[in-house]
Motif scaffolding. Structure first.
Motif: not given
Length: 71
Positions: A54-67
């Motif tokens: 779950k934490e890895l998915r949140k981090a991935t989503d945050s990175l995608k949003t920032a991108e």
């Protein structure tokens, strides 16, 4: 060496686990699910593993949003 019947049983078990995973909308593919099963078989706490995923998915989503915001 594993017998053909044993291999079929393992394959059938993984198919059932994948179907359960899909019904629960986990988002895990067969390879990811297989890795999770192997980790649990080696003693990893399943709840801790779920939390890490779950934490890895949140981090991935945050990175995608920032991108998307910068690009």
């Amino acid at each position: 060496m594993a017998s053909a019947a044993n291999l079929n049983a393992v394959r059938e078990t993984m198919d059932v686990l994948l179907e359960i995973s899909r019904l629960l909308n986990t988002g895990l593919d067969m390879e990811s699910l297989s890795i999770c099963v192997r980790l649990c078989e080696q003693g990893i706490n399943p709840e801790a593993l779920a939390s890490v995923i779950k934490e890895l998915r949140k981090a991935t989503d945050s990175l995608k949003t920032a991108e998307n915001m910068t690009g």
